[in-house]
Design a protein around this motif. Structure first.
Motif, PDB file in Angstrom:
ATOM      1  N   ASP A  21       3.293   4.742   3.353  1.00 30.73           N
ATOM      2  CA  ASP A  21       3.892   3.808   2.410  1.00 30.73           C
ATOM      3  C   ASP A  21       2.864   2.815   1.870  1.00 30.73           C
ATOM      4  O   ASP A  21       3.210   1.726   1.434  1.00 30.73           O
ATOM      5  N   SER A  24       3.269   1.129  -1.342  1.00 31.98           N
ATOM      6  CA  SER A  24       4.143  -0.035  -1.445  1.00 31.98           C
ATOM      7  C   SER A  24       3.444  -1.256  -0.847  1.00 31.98           C
ATOM      8  O   SER A  24       3.362  -2.306  -1.480  1.00 31.98           O
ATOM      9  N   LEU A  25       2.934  -1.111   0.378  1.00 35.20           N
ATOM     10  CA  LEU A  25       2.161  -2.183   1.021  1.00 35.20           C
ATOM     11  C   LEU A  25       1.118  -1.547   1.930  1.00 35.20           C
ATOM     12  O   LEU A  25       1.478  -0.898   2.919  1.00 35.20           O
ATOM     13  N   GLY A  26      -0.137  -1.728   1.618  1.00 34.85           N
ATOM     14  CA  GLY A  26      -1.213  -1.205   2.460  1.00 34.85           C
ATOM     15  C   GLY A  26      -1.238  -1.904   3.813  1.00 34.85           C
ATOM     16  O   GLY A  26      -0.666  -2.980   3.978  1.00 34.85           O
ATOM     17  N   PRO A  27      -1.910  -1.277   4.801  1.00 30.34           N
ATOM     18  CA  PRO A  27      -1.948  -1.848   6.149  1.00 30.34           C
ATOM     19  C   PRO A  27      -2.994  -2.953   6.296  1.00 30.34           C
ATOM     20  O   PRO A  27      -3.785  -3.205   5.387  1.00 30.34           O
ATOM     21  N   LEU A  28      -2.993  -3.548   7.469  1.00 32.96           N
ATOM     22  CA  LEU A  28      -3.855  -4.698   7.777  1.00 32.96           C
ATOM     23  C   LEU A  28      -5.294  -4.271   8.046  1.00 32.96           C
ATOM     24  O   LEU A  28      -5.556  -3.519   8.983  1.00 32.96           O
ATOM     25  N   PRO A  29      -6.245  -4.775   7.262  1.00 32.34           N
ATOM     26  CA  PRO A  29      -7.651  -4.546   7.611  1.00 32.34           C
ATOM     27  C   PRO A  29      -7.956  -5.271   8.934  1.00 32.34           C
ATOM     28  O   PRO A  29      -7.532  -6.414   9.131  1.00 32.34           O
ATOM     29  N   TYR A 209      -1.817  -5.269  -3.385  1.00 29.81           N
ATOM     30  CA  TYR A 209      -1.179  -5.100  -2.062  1.00 29.81           C
ATOM     31  C   TYR A 209      -0.803  -3.656  -1.765  1.00 29.81           C
ATOM     32  O   TYR A 209      -0.327  -3.367  -0.688  1.00 29.81           O
ATOM     33  N   ASN A 213      -4.768  -2.787  -0.336  1.00 23.39           N
ATOM     34  CA  ASN A 213      -4.539  -3.286   1.028  1.00 23.39           C
ATOM     35  C   ASN A 213      -4.765  -4.790   1.192  1.00 23.39           C
ATOM     36  O   ASN A 213      -5.235  -5.246   2.233  1.00 23.39           O
ATOM     37  N   GLY A 214      -4.410  -5.553   0.162  1.00 28.43           N
ATOM     38  CA  GLY A 214      -4.646  -7.001   0.198  1.00 28.43           C
ATOM     39  C   GLY A 214      -3.629  -7.793   1.002  1.00 28.43           C
ATOM     40  O   GLY A 214      -3.853  -8.980   1.254  1.00 28.43           O
ATOM     41  N   GLY A 215      -2.521  -7.177   1.371  1.00 25.77           N
ATOM     42  CA  GLY A 215      -1.530  -7.897   2.174  1.00 25.77           C
ATOM     43  C   GLY A 215      -0.289  -8.267   1.396  1.00 25.77           C
ATOM     44  O   GLY A 215      -0.284  -8.257   0.164  1.00 25.77           O
ATOM     45  N   PRO A 216       0.778  -8.630   2.123  1.00 26.37           N
ATOM     46  CA  PRO A 216       2.052  -8.944   1.455  1.00 26.37           C
ATOM     47  C   PRO A 216       1.913 -10.128   0.502  1.00 26.37           C
ATOM     48  O   PRO A 216       1.478 -11.199   0.900  1.00 26.37           O
ATOM     49  N   GLY A 217       2.266  -9.882  -0.756  1.00 22.56           N
ATOM     50  CA  GLY A 217       2.163 -10.935  -1.761  1.00 22.56           C
ATOM     51  C   GLY A 217       0.746 -11.188  -2.232  1.00 22.56           C
ATOM     52  O   GLY A 217       0.470 -12.213  -2.858  1.00 22.56           O
ATOM     53  N   ALA A 273      -8.113 -12.736   2.624  1.00 21.11           N
ATOM     54  CA  ALA A 273      -7.614 -11.486   3.220  1.00 21.11           C
ATOM     55  C   ALA A 273      -8.002 -10.304   2.334  1.00 21.11           C
ATOM     56  O   ALA A 273      -8.476  -9.268   2.818  1.00 21.11           O
TER      57      ALA A 273
ATOM     58  N   TRP B  44       2.572  -8.285   9.373  1.00 16.27           N
ATOM     59  CA  TRP B  44       1.953  -7.311   8.462  1.00 16.27           C
ATOM     60  C   TRP B  44       1.415  -6.122   9.266  1.00 16.27           C
ATOM     61  O   TRP B  44       1.747  -4.958   8.980  1.00 16.27           O
ATOM     62  N   LEU B  48       4.366  -3.658   8.974  1.00 14.13           N
ATOM     63  CA  LEU B  48       3.987  -3.076   7.685  1.00 14.13           C
ATOM     64  C   LEU B  48       5.086  -3.346   6.665  1.00 14.13           C
ATOM     65  O   LEU B  48       5.603  -4.463   6.610  1.00 14.13           O
ATOM     66  N   TRP B  52       9.137  -7.005   5.083  1.00 14.72           N
ATOM     67  CA  TRP B  52       9.912  -7.642   4.004  1.00 14.72           C
ATOM     68  C   TRP B  52      11.301  -8.013   4.462  1.00 14.72           C
ATOM     69  O   TRP B  52      11.812  -9.082   4.130  1.00 14.72           O
ATOM     70  N   THR B 265       6.318 -10.843  -6.487  1.00 14.68           N
ATOM     71  CA  THR B 265       6.300 -10.779  -5.032  1.00 14.68           C
ATOM     72  C   THR B 265       5.825 -12.115  -4.445  1.00 14.68           C
ATOM     73  O   THR B 265       4.824 -12.651  -4.901  1.00 14.68           O
ATOM     74  N   PRO B 266       6.533 -12.642  -3.449  1.00 12.17           N
ATOM     75  CA  PRO B 266       6.139 -13.956  -2.922  1.00 12.17           C
ATOM     76  C   PRO B 266       4.807 -13.913  -2.175  1.00 12.17           C
ATOM     77  O   PRO B 266       4.451 -12.899  -1.573  1.00 12.17           O
ATOM     78  N   PRO B 267       4.088 -15.024  -2.205  1.00 13.94           N
ATOM     79  CA  PRO B 267       2.778 -15.124  -1.539  1.00 13.94           C
ATOM     80  C   PRO B 267       2.970 -15.350  -0.035  1.00 13.94           C
ATOM     81  O   PRO B 267       2.877 -16.469   0.456  1.00 13.94           O
ATOM     82  N   VAL B 268       3.220 -14.266   0.672  1.00 14.07           N
ATOM     83  CA  VAL B 268       3.703 -14.323   2.055  1.00 14.07           C
ATOM     84  C   VAL B 268       2.754 -15.098   2.975  1.00 14.07           C
ATOM     85  O   VAL B 268       3.196 -15.935   3.772  1.00 14.07           O
TER      86      VAL B 268
END
Lengths: 395, 395
Positions: A21, A24-29, A209, A213-217, A273, B44, B48, B52, B265-268
Motif C-alpha cells: 500500500d 497510499s502511504l509509504g513506510p517509515l525510513p 507520502y 515515503n515522506g510520512g503521513p501528511g 522526515a 507510522w 502504516l 489514519w 491531508t493533515p500534517p500528522v
C-alpha cells in the motif's frame, strides 16, 4: 546492479507484514526517527529562532525540491516543496490559465483524482470568467484536445487502475494546439521515470507520502518550467514567495523563478522526515526501480490470472504505473481478509482491490506471500466471513 | 494560583539563554520529542496506512482545533488546524467576501502583517470584481468603517509594536455597518484572552508556532462562526473538506460546518508536536497568562525607561499584546549584542527591537537578566562593535 536489499533495509517494516500500500502511504525510513528527534532536540530546542538560518530551515523547500527534481527529470531550481497537493494544484492551474488567457476550457479525464477536479471546480468558480472543466474518458483525451483547450490537466497514473497516460505524447499534442499542461505526479514520483524536461511539460505537482515515503501528511511539491516561472503572478502570494520576505514591504513582489511559488512558513519537521526518505533514492536509478516494478507486478498479475481474478489494470506494463488493481464484487471483504493475514493493500469503492509495488522495499517473496493468501481467500471464499464483510470507516 | 514553574519545566529551554522571541517561534515542549518519536515508530512505522483510523490521524485537525478553540473563546467544532496562515487567511477572506456580496471594500490597517496584505491583494486580483484593499493607519480604522466596507480584516496585535486592537468594539462597529470581520490572531492565541464567541467575530485565523509553541512550520488554524460555516462555499475545496471524502465522488459537496474548510491531508507529524504544546495550557487560564504577561512587560518597560530607551509599544498594558518594542537607530547591532550574550529577542527593520513575553516559561529573573545585558549594551555603546553591526541574513 542495484542493491535492493540495501534499500529495503533502509525501511523499518513491521514483522510479518507484506506491505503493498505504498501507493497510499509509504513506510517509515529507518533514519527518520533519529533525524526528526535531532531536529526537535538540537535544532528547535537548542537553536530556537536561530534555526531558521543556522539549521537551514529556510532553505529546506528548495533543497528538498532539488532532490525531488532529480527523480522527475527536472532541472535544479524548478521544484519547491510544502503545502498540500490540493494547494499546489490550485497554484499550478491558476498559473497555467494565466498562460492561456484567451481560452476557457480546462480539459481533464475521469481517471483523475476527484480531489483534483474539486480544486479545479473551485478555482474556476472563483475566477468566474466562464471557464469550463471538461471531463472525458482517459482514452478520449487526445481526440478532445483542440484549439479551445486552455489547459490540459491530467494525473499521469490513474489511482484506481494504475493506467498510465503517455505524458510525452499528450504534452506534445497539447502544445501543438497551443494548450498548457498541468501534470499530477502523485502516483508517478518515485514509482517510475518521469521526464519533465524531455516532455517539456509546463507545470507538475505531486505528493511525497506515497512512493516517496515522506510520512503521513508529508508536504507536496510543485514544478514550474523555468520560462513559465518568470511569468507567473502567483494565486497565493505568500510572504516566503516575496522577493525580499524580511523587508516587510507593504506590497508583494514575486521572488525569482520557482521561489515565488513558496507561500507560508515551511513545514520544517515534516521536511526533515522527508529528507531521510529521499536519501534512500540516492543510490538507485529510476530506471532500475521501474524495471523491478514491472517484474513484481507481472509476477503478481500471473498469480491473479491463475486464480481467475479480473485485472482492472492495463495488461501492457508500459501502459501501467506501479500498481495492480483487481475488481471483485466481494473486494472489500477480500481485502479485509488479506489485511487480517498481514497482506496490506487497500480497497476503493465499488469493487477495486489495489496493490502497490514499491521496489525500494517490496520483494518477490512479498508477491508470493500475497498471492498465497489471495489464493486462500479466493479458494475458501473467505469473504463470506462477516468479520470481513462488515464495512468500517475507510481511508 | 497557577504554577508557572510547572509550565516552565514543561519546556526544554537551553542553558544560559533568556528567550524573549516566543512571539516568533516558541520553544520545544519537553514532551514533543518522545511523542513525535512514538508517532513515527509506533504509529507510522507499525500501523502504516492503518494509522489514519487506528491512530486517529484523520481526526487530528478537529481534535487539535477544539483545544485551540478553548484558548480563543470559541465553541467546539468551530476551529480546524492545518495548512499555513496564508492559506487560512485566503480561505477566510474569500468566505467573508461571499457574506458581503454587494460591497467592494476590504478595510485593513497598516499595522497588519504585510503577508496578510499580499494574500488579500492576490485574492482580490483573482476575483477581479473591482474590490479594493484599503489600508489606513490603525487609529483610523473605526472612523473609516462605513456601509461600503465589505470586510474588516485586521490582525489583533501588531507584530511590530504589540499594539492591540479592540476586537470587541471594532467587531461591533463593523457589524453595525453590515460588514463582516476577519481577525488574524497570530500574536494573540496563547498570549492573551480572546473571546471569539463574546465578540461575535465572523472569521479568525492564526498560527501555532508563536505563543502556542507548536514548532517551526507548525500548522495554522481557522475559526468560522457556526452560522457562517454552513453558508461558505470554500475557495479551496479539498478532498478532506468533502462531505464524503472516501466516496470519491466526481464533484465537491461541502462537509458540514467547519469541516468543509479542511483541504488536503493533515500534517500528522507536526500536529503530534503541536498536541504536546497544547497540553501545557491545560492547567492554566488565559486570564492568568495575561496577568503575568503584564507583570513581565511592565517590569521590562520600567527597566527600558530607566535606560532612556524609546518605547514603541503602547504604554497602557490594556492596549498592548504580550510584546514590547523599542526603537533605536542602532537596534540591529544592539540586538546582535544581546543575542551574543544569550538574550534572544529579534529585530525588525528599520529600527525595532522586539521582546516577546511568554508567561508559560518566562520569569521575572529572565526580565532582570535581559535588562542587565541591555543596560550593558546601552551604557557601553556595544553597537559600535563591528561584530554586531554587520548585517547578516535575518529571519
Amino acid at each position: 546492479m542495484v542493491d535492493f536489499q540495501k534499500t529495503r533495509d533502509a525501511f523499518d517494516l513491521p514483522e510479518g507484514i507484506v506491505y503493498l500500500d505504498g501507493n497510499s502511504l509509504g513506510p517509515l525510513p529507518r533514519a527518520a526517527t533519529a533525524r526528526v528527534s535531532a531536529l526537535l532536540r538540537d535544532e528547535w530546542g537548542q537553536r530556537l529562532i536561530r534555526g531558521w538560518n543556522e539549521a537551514g530551515w529556510m532553505a529546506q523547500p528548495g533543497r528538498t525540491g532539488d532532490r525531488i527534481a532529480c527523480l522527475i527529470g527536472a532541472a535544479p531550481d524548478t521544484v519547491t516543496v510544502g503545502d498540500t497537493l490540493s494547494i499546489r494544484l490550485h497554484q499550478a492551474l491558476h498559473a497555467a490559465l494565466q498562460a492561456a488567457p484567451d481560452r476557457r476550457e480546462v480539459l481533464t479525464c475521469s481517471g483523475n483524482f476527484p480531489s483534483d477536479l474539486y480544486i479545479a471546480e473551485g478555482l474556476l468558480r472563483t475566477l468566474d470568467k466562464g471557464h469550463t472543466l471538461r471531463v472525458v474518458p482517459p482514452q478520449e483525451v487526445a481526440a478532445t484536445l483542440s484549439d479551445q483547450t486552455a489547459v490540459l490537466m491530467l494525473t499521469e497514473v490513474d489511482y484506481r487502475t494504475g493506467r498510465l497516460h503517455d505524458m510525452a505524447r499528450l504534452t506534445r499534442a497539447a502544445h501543438n494546439l497551443g494548450a498548457v499542461t498541468v501534470w499530477d505526479l502523485a502516483h508517478s514520483a518515485g514509482a517510475l521515470p518521469v521526464d519533465l524536461r524531455g516532455t517539456n511539460a509546463d507545470f507538475a505537482v505531486g505528493c511525497t507520502y506515497k512512493y516517496l515515503n515522506g510520512g503521513p501528511g508529508a508536504p507536496a511539491f510543485l514544478y514550474v518550467r523555468p520560462d513559465r516561472a518568470e511569468q507567473v503572478s502567483p494565486a497565493l502570494p505568500g510572504w516566503l514567495g516575496h522577493a525580499a520576505p524580511f523587508e516587510f514591504e507593504p506590497s508583494y513582489r514575486p521572488a525569482p523563478g520557482i521561489s515565488r511559488m513558496r507561500i507560508g512558513t515551511p513545514p520544517v519537521i515534516a521536511l526533515a522526515a522527508l529528507e531521510t526518505a529521499l536519501d534512500i533514492f540516492d543510490d538507485v536509478a529510476m530506471s532500475d526501480i521501474r524495471a523491478r516494478s514491472i517484474t513484481l507486478s507481472e509476477r503478481f498479475i500471473a498469480g491473479a490470472d491463475a486464480l481467475g481474478l479480473q485485472l482492472m489494470s492495463p495488461r501492457d506494463p508500459a501502459r501501467r504505473g506501479s500498481q495492480v488493481s483487481i475488481a471483485h464484487p466481494e473486494g472489500y471483504a477480500m481485502m479485509q481478509a488479506l489485511i487480517s493475514r498481514g497482506v496490506i493493500g487497500d480497497f476503493r469503492a465499488p469493487d477495486l482491490m489495489r496493490f502497490g509495488f514499491a521496489p525500494l522495499y517490496n520483494t518477490e517473496a512479498d508477491i508470493d506471500t500475497a498471492l498465497a493468501h489471495l489464493s486462500d481467500v479466493v479458494l475458501n471464499r473467505l469473504w463470506d466471513n462477516p468479520a470481513y464483510s462488515v464495512r468500517q470507516a475507510v481511508t
